[in-house]
Scaffold this motif. Structure first.
Motif, short mmCIF file in Angstrom:
data_model
loop_
_atom_site.label_atom_id
_atom_site.label_comp_id
_atom_site.label_asym_id
_atom_site.label_seq_id
_atom_site.Cartn_x
_atom_site.Cartn_y
_atom_site.Cartn_z
N SER A 1 -30.62 31.05 91.84
CA SER A 1 -30.86 30.92 93.28
C SER A 1 -29.87 29.95 93.89
O SER A 1 -29.16 29.22 93.18
N GLY B 1 -33.95 27.17 96.52
CA GLY B 1 -33.42 28.25 97.33
C GLY B 1 -33.93 29.63 96.99
O GLY B 1 -34.83 29.82 96.17
N ARG B 2 -33.31 30.62 97.64
CA ARG B 2 -33.69 32.02 97.43
C ARG B 2 -32.90 32.62 96.27
O ARG B 2 -31.75 32.26 96.06
N PRO B 3 -33.52 33.56 95.56
CA PRO B 3 -32.78 34.24 94.48
C PRO B 3 -31.49 34.86 95.01
O PRO B 3 -31.47 35.42 96.11
N VAL B 4 -30.43 34.72 94.24
CA VAL B 4 -29.12 35.23 94.67
C VAL B 4 -29.15 36.74 94.83
O VAL B 4 -28.58 37.30 95.76
N MET C 1 -43.08 30.12 94.33
CA MET C 1 -42.35 30.80 95.40
C MET C 1 -43.09 30.52 96.71
O MET C 1 -44.32 30.73 96.78
N ARG D 1 -38.56 31.35 98.96
CA ARG D 1 -37.73 30.33 98.31
C ARG D 1 -38.43 29.83 97.05
O ARG D 1 -39.65 29.64 97.02
N LEU D 2 -37.63 29.56 96.01
CA LEU D 2 -38.15 29.00 94.77
C LEU D 2 -38.20 27.48 94.84
O LEU D 2 -37.31 26.85 95.43
#
Length: 276
Positions: free
Chosen positions: A36, A57-60, A129, A134-135
């Motif tokens: 992420s 952040g969010r997973p790529v 999550m 977002r993680l």
């Protein structure tokens, strides 16, 4: 980040020296990089109120990371991965899947196979999550402390300690033989007033600590400077502890290893000349 947390003090420093550039945090591990991503500005805003955990952040890649219930062992048969998934905001273990994930050089117990043919890697980190996808990272799965029906996560506790102790440069909250250990790194020592305040905080927050150890230096994992070297910290005897510390220093300092090897050769040659 390489699977280990960037604590807020260091992160604020990094962000402050790059004000005109976009500082980015990439989260990943040995087997997958990145998982992420998040920009510094967003991370600072989200963590301004010091919430539990670190936003990573969010997973790529779309649908490449999920949070599932913590497993003692993976299912032996393929499963519907969605049935293992935790609701948003609830902590579980992070699993990842996709072309960028190395699932070929890991133990089978770290893999979860789903009915769609996908293979998910148990990354061995815990988190949740949020509603925006977002993680958030809360610590290593195996480093959680469970007491009286509650779970205490390493990264969460360590960050709280760092936020409250100005002279502490590193903290490690770890389980060992069913006891909770809190290691504090304070190069110049921990003043009595700060130690007293820390103990009171731990009592107030009901954070279990069976052993509070203050050290001038805590040995780190040679691959991750924000991870403690648990093999050295929990060595069974002083001899084993110093032996493991010596091995750690030799592995992490090639120049020192070379110097010692040359000295060994020189003394060996001198010894043989004396004998002859």
């Amino acid at each position: 980040m390489g699977g280990a947390p960037v604590y807020r003090g260091m992160f604020r420093t990094i962000a402050s020296v790059t004000p005109e550039k976009k500082a980015v945090v990439l989260y990943g591990s040995t087997e997958v990089e990145p998982v992420s991503v998040i920009f510094a500005e967003e991370k600072l805003q989200l963590e301004a109120e010091k919430p539990d955990g670190h936003c990573i952040g969010r997973p790529v890649f779309e649908d490449s990371a999920r949070v599932i219930g913590i497993l003692s062992e993976p299912p032996k048969e393929p499963v519907d991965i969605s049935t293992l998934e935790m609701p948003r905001g609830e902590i579980g273990e992070i699993v990842v899947s996709g072309w960028h994930v190395n699932t070929h050089q890991v133990e089978e117990k770290r893999l979860v196979r789903d009915v769609e043919g996908r293979v998910w890697l148990r990354i061995e980190d815990a988190g949740y999550m949020d509603r925006e996808g977002r993680l958030w990272l809360v610590g290593r799965v195996k480093w959680r402390v469970e007491r009286n029906g509650k779970t205490f996560w390493s990264t969460v506790v360590e960050q709280k300690v760092l936020d409250r102790c100005s002279v502490v440069t590193f903290a490690a909250y770890l389980p060992h033989k069913e006891e909770a250990w809190l290691f504090i790194e304070a190069p110049r020592g921990l003043p009595a007033s700060e130690e007293s305040a820390l103990k009171q905080f731990l009592l107030t927050e009901a954070i279990p600590v069976d052993h509070l150890v203050v050290k001038a230096h805590i040995p780190k994992d040679r691959r991750h400077q924000s991870k403690p070297n648990t093999a050295v910290l929990f060595a069974a005897s002083p001899f084993k502890r110093y032996t493991k510390l010596a091995m750690y220093l030799l592995r992490s300092n090639p120049l020192l290893t070379l110097v010692l090897f040359l000295l060994f050769l020189i003394f060996g040659v001198i010894f043989l000349l004396v004998l002859s």
